[in-house]
Design a protein around this motif. Structure first.
Motif, short mmCIF file in Angstrom:
data_model
loop_
_atom_site.label_atom_id
_atom_site.label_comp_id
_atom_site.label_asym_id
_atom_site.label_seq_id
_atom_site.Cartn_x
_atom_site.Cartn_y
_atom_site.Cartn_z
N TYR A 19 0.87 -1.18 0.00
CA TYR A 19 0.00 0.00 0.00
C TYR A 19 0.90 1.23 0.00
O TYR A 19 1.64 1.47 0.96
N TYR A 45 0.60 3.89 6.67
CA TYR A 45 -0.42 4.15 7.70
C TYR A 45 0.11 4.99 8.85
O TYR A 45 -0.30 4.83 9.99
N GLY A 62 -13.12 1.23 2.03
CA GLY A 62 -11.74 1.72 2.01
C GLY A 62 -11.72 3.10 2.65
O GLY A 62 -11.16 4.05 2.10
N CYS A 63 -12.34 3.21 3.83
CA CYS A 63 -12.63 4.54 4.42
C CYS A 63 -11.39 5.21 4.99
O CYS A 63 -11.45 6.38 5.34
N GLY A 64 -10.25 4.48 5.10
CA GLY A 64 -9.05 5.10 5.61
C GLY A 64 -9.27 5.72 6.98
O GLY A 64 -9.90 5.11 7.86
N VAL A 122 -13.39 11.15 4.41
CA VAL A 122 -14.55 11.41 3.53
C VAL A 122 -15.85 11.27 4.33
O VAL A 122 -16.79 12.05 4.16
N ASP A 162 -12.25 -0.68 6.47
CA ASP A 162 -10.89 -0.62 5.94
C ASP A 162 -10.18 -1.87 6.45
O ASP A 162 -10.43 -2.33 7.56
N ARG A 163 -9.28 -2.40 5.63
CA ARG A 163 -8.61 -3.64 6.04
C ARG A 163 -7.54 -3.40 7.10
O ARG A 163 -7.04 -4.34 7.70
N GLN A 209 -6.12 2.36 10.47
CA GLN A 209 -7.00 3.33 9.81
C GLN A 209 -8.33 3.43 10.57
O GLN A 209 -8.87 4.53 10.76
N GLY A 215 -11.84 -4.88 7.98
CA GLY A 215 -12.20 -6.04 7.16
C GLY A 215 -11.84 -5.81 5.71
O GLY A 215 -11.46 -4.71 5.30
N ASP A 216 -11.96 -6.89 4.96
CA ASP A 216 -11.62 -6.89 3.53
C ASP A 216 -12.89 -6.60 2.73
O ASP A 216 -13.92 -7.24 2.93
N ALA A 217 -12.76 -5.64 1.81
CA ALA A 217 -13.92 -5.25 1.00
C ALA A 217 -14.43 -6.40 0.13
O ALA A 217 -15.56 -6.34 -0.38
N MET A 251 -13.58 6.49 -2.52
CA MET A 251 -12.72 7.58 -3.01
C MET A 251 -11.26 7.15 -2.91
O MET A 251 -10.81 6.70 -1.85
N TRP A 252 -10.54 7.31 -4.01
CA TRP A 252 -9.12 6.91 -4.07
C TRP A 252 -8.94 5.50 -3.50
O TRP A 252 -8.00 5.23 -2.75
N PHE A 253 -9.86 4.61 -3.83
CA PHE A 253 -9.80 3.23 -3.32
C PHE A 253 -9.53 2.25 -4.46
O PHE A 253 -8.64 1.41 -4.36
N HIS A 293 -6.08 1.35 -5.62
CA HIS A 293 -5.20 0.54 -4.76
C HIS A 293 -5.53 -0.95 -4.80
O HIS A 293 -4.93 -1.72 -4.04
C1 LIG Z 1 -5.89 6.11 -0.33
S1 LIG Z 1 -6.76 5.41 1.03
C2 LIG Z 1 -8.28 6.29 0.82
C3 LIG Z 1 -9.04 6.45 2.09
C4 LIG Z 1 -10.33 7.29 1.95
N1 LIG Z 1 -11.24 6.74 0.98
C5 LIG Z 1 -10.01 8.73 1.64
O1 LIG Z 1 -10.24 9.19 0.51
O2 LIG Z 1 -9.50 9.41 2.53
C6 LIG Z 1 -7.20 3.75 0.51
C7 LIG Z 1 -7.62 2.84 1.67
O3 LIG Z 1 -8.12 1.60 1.13
C8 LIG Z 1 -7.79 0.58 2.05
N2 LIG Z 1 -7.90 -0.72 1.37
C9 LIG Z 1 -7.16 -1.16 0.33
N3 LIG Z 1 -7.58 -2.39 -0.06
C10 LIG Z 1 -8.61 -2.73 0.76
C11 LIG Z 1 -9.46 -3.86 0.85
N4 LIG Z 1 -9.34 -4.91 0.03
N5 LIG Z 1 -10.43 -3.87 1.79
C12 LIG Z 1 -10.57 -2.81 2.65
N6 LIG Z 1 -9.79 -1.72 2.60
C13 LIG Z 1 -8.81 -1.66 1.68
C14 LIG Z 1 -6.40 0.93 2.52
O4 LIG Z 1 -6.08 0.30 3.75
C15 LIG Z 1 -6.48 2.45 2.61
O5 LIG Z 1 -6.80 2.87 3.91
#
Ligand SMILES: C[S@@+](CC[C@H](N)C(=O)[O-])C[C@H]1O[C@@H](n2cnc3c(N)ncnc32)[C@H](O)[C@@H]1O
Length: 273
Positions: A11, A15, A51-53, A57, A74-75, A79, A100-102, A118-120, A123
Motif C-alpha cells: 500500500y 499508515y 476503504g474509508c481510511g 470522507v 478498511d482492512r 485506519q 475487514g476486507d472489501a 474515493m481513491w480506493f 489501490h
Molecule cells: C488512499 S486510502 C483512501 C481512504 C479514503 N477513501 C479517503 O479518501 O481518505 C485507501 C484505503 O483503502 C484501504 N484498502 C485497500 N484495499 C482494501 C481492501 N481490500 N479492503 C478494505 N480496505 C482496503 C487501505 O487500507 C487504505 O486505507
C-alpha cells in the motif's frame, strides 16, 4: 517509526499518523469540487464508505448531510482506529466502523442505501468482485459513487524528462499493485458488476500561472505531499532516487514559471444497484 503490517506491504501511502492527517486535509481539499456535488442523500439513510481510511470522507459527508447513518470499512486496524478518533472529534453520531476486507463485507444483503468510494479502486488489483459485493449490500435502487484518478494523466508545463520519469514510476507501481487506469475503467466495470444507469463524468483538474489565485501552487504542493513519501518504494523498484527527486522539484517549481500549468484527470462515477 511507522510499523508495517503484511496488509500494507504494497500500500503505497502507508499508515503513519502523518498520512492519516494528510487524508483528512485531502478530503477538505476536494470537499466542494469532488466529494459533495450531486449527492442524493436524505437524513436517516444508511451509507457505507469502502476503504474509508482515516474517516476523512465520512467526516465531510457527515458535516454536509447530518442525520445519515454512517458505516466504514478498511482492512487496516490503524485506519479504523484513526477514523474512530477523527469522527468522534467531529461529533459524528455513532459510526459503524469495521476492520475487514472489501471482498467480504460483513453486512447482510440490502443493508445500505448508498456506498461511497474515493481513491480506493486505484489501490486494488481485481476490483470486480468488490463491486459485486458492494451491490449485494446495497438495497435495490441504492447508489454507488466513486471518485478516481488515473496515473498517466498528470501533465506538467513546462515538460521535464525527470518529471516524466517520476510519473512513470508511479504509474508502474499502480499497474503492478493496483489499477493505474482506475478512473477510465469505472463505467464498464460498474455495468459488469450489475449496476444500472451508470455514468462516469470527467471532472478533471487544471491549474495555470496567471489564473489570479494560488491554485497551481496549492495543487502541485498537494500532489507532491503524497508522491514524496512514496519515493523509497520507487527506488526499491529500481528507479534512480536523484532523478525522482529532480522530477518532484520540477513539479514544485512550475508555479514560478511564467507558463507553468498542471493537468490531471479525475473521474466521478455514479450508478444504481
Ligand atoms: C488512499 S486510502 C483512501 C481512504 C479514503 N477513501 C479517503 O479518501 O481518505 C485507501 C484505503 O483503502 C484501504 N484498502 C485497500 N484495499 C482494501 C481492501 N481490500 N479492503 C478494505 N480496505 C482496503 C487501505 O487500507 C487504505 O486505507
Amino acid at each position: 517509526m511507522d510499523q508495517q503490517s503484511p496488509s500494507d506491504a504494497r500500500y503505497l501511502h502507508g499508515y503513519s499518523a502523518e498520512e492519516q492527517a494528510r487524508l483528512v486535509e485531502q478530503a477538505e481539499y476536494w470537499r466542494e469540487g469532488l466529494i459533495l456535488p450531486d449527492l442524493p442523500y436524505i437524513a436517516g439513510e444508511r451509507l457505507l464508505d469502502v476503504g474509508c481510511g482515516s474517516g476523512a470522507v465520512l467526516g465531510v459527508i457527515n458535516s454536509a448531510f447530518p442525520g445519515l447513518q454512517l458505516a466504514g470499512i478498511d482492512r487496516e486496524p490503524r485506519q479504523i482506529e484513526a477514523a474512530s478518533r477523527h469522527l468522534a472529534a467531529l461529533g459524528a453520531p455513532s459510526v459503524d466502523l469495521r476492520v475487514g476486507d472489501a471482498n467480504r463485507l460483513p453486512w447482510a444483503q440490502g443493508s445500505f442505501d448508498h456506498a461511497y468510494l474515493m481513491w480506493f479502486v486505484e489501490h486494488v488489483r481485481g476490483i470486480e468482485p468488490i463491486l459485486r459485493e458492494i451491490r449485494r449490500v446495497l438495497r435495490p435502487g441504492g447508489t454507488i459513487t466513486i471518485n478516481e484518478t488515473e496515473y498517466e494523466s498528470y501533465h506538467v508545463w513546462p515538460e521535464h524528462e525527470d518529471w516524466e520519469y517520476l510519473e512513470g514510476a508511479m504509474f508502474r507501481h499502480f499497474q503492478a499493485h493496483g489499477e493505474a487506469h482506475a478512473g477510465r475503467r469505472l463505467g464498464p466495470l460498474l455495468v459488469e458488476a450489475g449496476f444500472s444507469r451508470v455514468s462516469n463524468r470527467l471532472v478533471g483538474a487544471h491549474f495555470f500561472v496567471g489564473s489570479g489565485d494560488d491554485s497551481l501552487a496549492r495543487h502541485t504542493r498537494y500532489t507532491a505531499d503524497y508522491i514524496e513519501p512514496a519515493i523509497p518504494e520507487f527506488v526499491a523498484m529500481g528507479y534512480d532516487e536523484s532523478r525522482l527527486r529532480r522530477g518532484l522539484g520540477h513539479l514544485l517549481a512550475i508555479h514560478a514559471d511564467p507558463h507553468g500549468a498542471f493537468t490531471q484527470l479525475v473521474y466521478r462515477a455514479r450508478a444504481w444497484a
